[in-house]
Design a protein around this motif. Structure first.
Motif, PDB file in Angstrom:
ATOM      1  N   VAL A 226      18.488  16.662   1.765  1.00  0.00           N
ATOM      2  CA  VAL A 226      18.557  17.587   0.298  1.00  0.00           C
ATOM      3  C   VAL A 226      19.508  18.637   0.797  1.00  0.00           C
ATOM      4  O   VAL A 226      20.591  18.855  -0.075  1.00  0.00           O
ATOM      5  CB  VAL A 226      17.389  17.948   0.082  1.00  0.00           C
ATOM      6  CG1 VAL A 226      17.340  18.918  -0.943  1.00  0.00           C
ATOM      7  CG2 VAL A 226      16.319  16.770  -0.447  1.00  0.00           C
ATOM      8  N   LEU A 227      19.460  19.183   1.867  1.00  0.00           N
ATOM      9  CA  LEU A 227      20.507  20.108   2.359  1.00  0.00           C
ATOM     10  C   LEU A 227      22.011  20.096   2.420  1.00  0.00           C
ATOM     11  O   LEU A 227      22.637  20.518   1.985  1.00  0.00           O
ATOM     12  CB  LEU A 227      19.905  21.170   3.386  1.00  0.00           C
ATOM     13  CG  LEU A 227      18.622  21.917   3.298  1.00  0.00           C
ATOM     14  CD1 LEU A 227      18.054  22.264   4.670  1.00  0.00           C
ATOM     15  CD2 LEU A 227      18.697  22.950   2.237  1.00  0.00           C
ATOM     16  N   THR A 228      21.794  18.830   3.220  1.00  0.00           N
ATOM     17  CA  THR A 228      23.385  18.050   3.351  1.00  0.00           C
ATOM     18  C   THR A 228      23.961  17.819   2.018  1.00  0.00           C
ATOM     19  O   THR A 228      24.978  18.092   1.899  1.00  0.00           O
ATOM     20  CB  THR A 228      23.179  16.905   4.198  1.00  0.00           C
ATOM     21  OG1 THR A 228      22.796  17.432   5.382  1.00  0.00           O
ATOM     22  CG2 THR A 228      24.404  16.193   4.579  1.00  0.00           C
ATOM     23  N   GLY A 229      23.098  17.143   1.100  1.00  0.00           N
ATOM     24  CA  GLY A 229      23.601  16.693  -0.184  1.00  0.00           C
ATOM     25  C   GLY A 229      23.868  18.052  -0.837  1.00  0.00           C
ATOM     26  O   GLY A 229      25.002  18.052  -1.815  1.00  0.00           O
ATOM     27  N   ALA A 230      23.346  18.911  -0.892  1.00  0.00           N
ATOM     28  CA  ALA A 230      23.837  20.482  -1.707  1.00  0.00           C
ATOM     29  C   ALA A 230      24.865  20.945  -0.943  1.00  0.00           C
ATOM     30  O   ALA A 230      25.610  21.495  -1.932  1.00  0.00           O
ATOM     31  CB  ALA A 230      22.449  21.238  -1.649  1.00  0.00           C
ATOM     32  N   GLY A 231      24.816  21.086   0.111  1.00  0.00           N
ATOM     33  CA  GLY A 231      26.139  21.744   0.731  1.00  0.00           C
ATOM     34  C   GLY A 231      27.411  21.049   0.546  1.00  0.00           C
ATOM     35  O   GLY A 231      28.496  21.680   0.249  1.00  0.00           O
ATOM     36  N   LEU A 232      27.347  19.665   0.665  1.00  0.00           N
ATOM     37  CA  LEU A 232      28.507  18.598   0.442  1.00  0.00           C
ATOM     38  C   LEU A 232      28.791  18.835  -1.195  1.00  0.00           C
ATOM     39  O   LEU A 232      29.988  18.891  -1.561  1.00  0.00           O
ATOM     40  CB  LEU A 232      28.366  17.466   0.731  1.00  0.00           C
ATOM     41  CG  LEU A 232      28.091  17.057   2.316  1.00  0.00           C
ATOM     42  CD1 LEU A 232      27.529  15.761   2.667  1.00  0.00           C
ATOM     43  CD2 LEU A 232      29.539  17.385   2.804  1.00  0.00           C
ATOM     44  N   SER A 233      27.896  19.044  -2.041  1.00  0.00           N
ATOM     45  CA  SER A 233      28.056  19.126  -3.506  1.00  0.00           C
ATOM     46  C   SER A 233      28.789  20.359  -3.948  1.00  0.00           C
ATOM     47  O   SER A 233      29.790  20.490  -4.626  1.00  0.00           O
ATOM     48  CB  SER A 233      26.704  18.933  -4.310  1.00  0.00           C
ATOM     49  OG  SER A 233      26.256  17.779  -4.163  1.00  0.00           O
ATOM     50  N   ALA A 234      28.306  21.738  -3.115  1.00  0.00           N
ATOM     51  CA  ALA A 234      29.068  22.689  -3.430  1.00  0.00           C
ATOM     52  C   ALA A 234      30.336  22.803  -2.847  1.00  0.00           C
ATOM     53  O   ALA A 234      31.350  23.421  -3.536  1.00  0.00           O
ATOM     54  CB  ALA A 234      28.315  23.770  -2.683  1.00  0.00           C
ATOM     55  N   ALA A 235      30.668  22.150  -1.755  1.00  0.00           N
ATOM     56  CA  ALA A 235      32.012  22.109  -1.230  1.00  0.00           C
ATOM     57  C   ALA A 235      32.904  21.352  -2.241  1.00  0.00           C
ATOM     58  O   ALA A 235      34.258  21.366  -2.309  1.00  0.00           O
ATOM     59  CB  ALA A 235      31.769  21.404   0.085  1.00  0.00           C
ATOM     60  N   ALA A 236      32.315  20.102  -2.646  1.00  0.00           N
ATOM     61  CA  ALA A 236      33.078  19.351  -3.738  1.00  0.00           C
ATOM     62  C   ALA A 236      33.512  20.108  -4.996  1.00  0.00           C
ATOM     63  O   ALA A 236      34.407  19.955  -5.556  1.00  0.00           O
ATOM     64  CB  ALA A 236      32.314  18.165  -4.234  1.00  0.00           C
ATOM     65  N   GLY A 237      32.592  21.240  -5.257  1.00  0.00           N
ATOM     66  CA  GLY A 237      32.822  22.266  -6.359  1.00  0.00           C
ATOM     67  C   GLY A 237      34.370  23.108  -6.154  1.00  0.00           C
ATOM     68  O   GLY A 237      34.874  23.525  -7.160  1.00  0.00           O
ATOM     69  N   LEU A 238      34.593  23.279  -4.958  1.00  0.00           N
ATOM     70  CA  LEU A 238      35.755  23.786  -4.517  1.00  0.00           C
ATOM     71  C   LEU A 238      36.801  22.960  -4.318  1.00  0.00           C
ATOM     72  O   LEU A 238      38.018  23.279  -4.800  1.00  0.00           O
ATOM     73  CB  LEU A 238      35.434  24.856  -3.121  1.00  0.00           C
ATOM     74  CG  LEU A 238      34.344  25.608  -3.298  1.00  0.00           C
ATOM     75  CD1 LEU A 238      34.129  26.355  -1.752  1.00  0.00           C
ATOM     76  CD2 LEU A 238      34.857  27.008  -4.222  1.00  0.00           C
ATOM     77  N   ASN A 239      36.432  21.832  -3.740  1.00  0.00           N
ATOM     78  CA  ASN A 239      37.789  20.782  -3.277  1.00  0.00           C
ATOM     79  C   ASN A 239      36.905  19.595  -3.238  1.00  0.00           C
ATOM     80  O   ASN A 239      36.301  19.143  -2.259  1.00  0.00           O
ATOM     81  CB  ASN A 239      38.497  21.282  -2.135  1.00  0.00           C
ATOM     82  CG  ASN A 239      39.779  20.236  -1.868  1.00  0.00           C
ATOM     83  OD1 ASN A 239      39.508  19.128  -2.286  1.00  0.00           O
ATOM     84  ND2 ASN A 239      40.806  20.713  -1.553  1.00  0.00           N
ATOM     85  N   ALA A 240      37.270  18.766  -4.330  1.00  0.00           N
ATOM     86  CA  ALA A 240      36.534  17.369  -4.486  1.00  0.00           C
ATOM     87  C   ALA A 240      36.795  16.510  -3.162  1.00  0.00           C
ATOM     88  O   ALA A 240      35.829  15.714  -2.724  1.00  0.00           O
ATOM     89  CB  ALA A 240      36.584  16.751  -5.720  1.00  0.00           C
ATOM     90  N   TYR A 241      37.873  16.545  -2.666  1.00  0.00           N
ATOM     91  CA  TYR A 241      38.163  15.470  -1.729  1.00  0.00           C
ATOM     92  C   TYR A 241      37.952  15.707  -0.131  1.00  0.00           C
ATOM     93  O   TYR A 241      37.853  14.898   0.487  1.00  0.00           O
ATOM     94  CB  TYR A 241      39.941  15.252  -1.921  1.00  0.00           C
ATOM     95  CG  TYR A 241      40.056  15.028  -3.328  1.00  0.00           C
ATOM     96  CD1 TYR A 241      39.667  14.110  -3.996  1.00  0.00           C
ATOM     97  CD2 TYR A 241      40.847  15.961  -3.945  1.00  0.00           C
ATOM     98  CE1 TYR A 241      39.868  13.846  -5.384  1.00  0.00           C
ATOM     99  CE2 TYR A 241      41.247  15.806  -5.609  1.00  0.00           C
ATOM    100  CZ  TYR A 241      40.800  14.808  -6.074  1.00  0.00           C
ATOM    101  OH  TYR A 241      40.933  14.730  -7.354  1.00  0.00           O
ATOM    102  N   ILE A 242      37.673  17.113   0.058  1.00  0.00           N
ATOM    103  CA  ILE A 242      37.419  17.426   1.457  1.00  0.00           C
ATOM    104  C   ILE A 242      35.952  16.841   1.925  1.00  0.00           C
ATOM    105  O   ILE A 242      35.995  15.901   2.877  1.00  0.00           O
ATOM    106  CB  ILE A 242      37.387  18.978   1.681  1.00  0.00           C
ATOM    107  CG1 ILE A 242      38.857  19.404   1.604  1.00  0.00           C
ATOM    108  CG2 ILE A 242      36.702  19.191   3.186  1.00  0.00           C
ATOM    109  CD1 ILE A 242      39.162  20.735   1.798  1.00  0.00           C
ATOM    110  N   PRO A 243      35.056  17.029   1.081  1.00  0.00           N
ATOM    111  CA  PRO A 243      33.645  16.622   1.518  1.00  0.00           C
ATOM    112  C   PRO A 243      33.637  15.034   1.538  1.00  0.00           C
ATOM    113  O   PRO A 243      32.996  14.134   2.020  1.00  0.00           O
ATOM    114  CB  PRO A 243      32.521  17.212   0.682  1.00  0.00           C
ATOM    115  CG  PRO A 243      33.562  17.634  -0.660  1.00  0.00           C
ATOM    116  CD  PRO A 243      34.849  18.084  -0.062  1.00  0.00           C
ATOM    117  N   PHE A 244      34.420  14.362   0.358  1.00  0.00           N
ATOM    118  CA  PHE A 244      34.287  12.901   0.311  1.00  0.00           C
ATOM    119  C   PHE A 244      35.071  12.343   1.359  1.00  0.00           C
ATOM    120  O   PHE A 244      34.528  11.386   1.858  1.00  0.00           O
ATOM    121  CB  PHE A 244      35.263  12.760  -1.192  1.00  0.00           C
ATOM    122  CG  PHE A 244      35.653  11.175  -1.373  1.00  0.00           C
ATOM    123  CD1 PHE A 244      34.378  10.601  -2.102  1.00  0.00           C
ATOM    124  CD2 PHE A 244      36.545  10.649  -1.015  1.00  0.00           C
ATOM    125  CE1 PHE A 244      34.444   9.283  -2.250  1.00  0.00           C
ATOM    126  CE2 PHE A 244      36.550   9.360  -1.055  1.00  0.00           C
ATOM    127  CZ  PHE A 244      35.458   8.307  -2.064  1.00  0.00           C
TER     128      PHE A 244
END
Length: 199
Positions: A4-22
């Motif tokens: 859950v923490l991993t998903g939340a952190g990656l989602s927040a990162a996607a809010g800044l730049n979608a392609y980096i966490p992807f």
């Protein structure tokens, strides 16, 4: 819990730049055992998804540094960033290597909605702060702030995957920084307008 923490952190990162966490999730899943994406999400690690993600990342890195163009890019990001956050959250929260929760694996839609919301909130903060920063700095702040957002997205993605317990701290810091920047730039823009009207 960690998923859950991993998903939340990656989602927040996607809010800044979608392609980096992807790309991080896709590359880690393809070349390591850190993330093992379940069958329905393995397309993220495919060569075509990684190739398209890389091209989109390059365009994002360029367009987001140009004043005015960055705001147009943010309009497109209103759909892309939250959707990517939802996809990445659902994929990683159901990945068996991150968590052994059958509930998360059976209810991916919950993770998708959660990721969509987290990425959406961060995106709104970013896209609201950016015009104020551009106005307050006469456009000179765009490349600096954009680079800081890219570095933050990368850092948040790394924390989310490798030290998920720190995601809560990282999200608090991110929220504080976005709020502080927006507030400072609005104040600067107001002072600048007042000075122009005085002359």
């Amino acid at each position: 819990m960690f998923a859950v923490l991993t998903g939340a952190g990656l989602s927040a990162a996607a809010g800044l730049n979608a392609y980096i966490p992807f790309l991080m999730v896709g590359l880690l899943s393809r070349f390591t055992d850190v993330i093992t994406l379940p069958g329905g999400w393995q397309w993220i690690e495919s060569w075509w998804a990684l190739g398209i993600g890389t091209l989109l990342l390059i365009s994002e890195l360029v367009l987001d540094k140009i004043p005015v163009v960055d705001s147009i890019n943010d309009v497109a990001g209103t759909v892309i960033r939250p959707a990517t956050g939802g996809i990445i959250a659902a994929a990683t929260q159901s990945a068996s290597a991150l968590d052994h929760s059958s509930f998360l694996q059976d209810h991916e839609w919950i993770a998708f909605i959660g990721g969509l919301v987290v990425a959406g909130v961060v995106h709104v903060g970013k896209s609201t702060a950016r015009p104020a920063i551009n106005l307050g700095s006469a456009g000179f702040g765009a490349p600096i702030v954009s680079t800081a957002e890219d570095v933050s997205s990368l850092g948040l993605s790394l924390i989310a995957v490798f030290v998920p317990i720190l995601v809560v701290v990282a999200l608090i810091v991110l929220a504080w920084v976005l709020w502080k920047y927006a507030r400072r730039m609005r104040s600067f823009a107001r002072r600048r307008r007042d000075a122009e009207h005085a002359t």
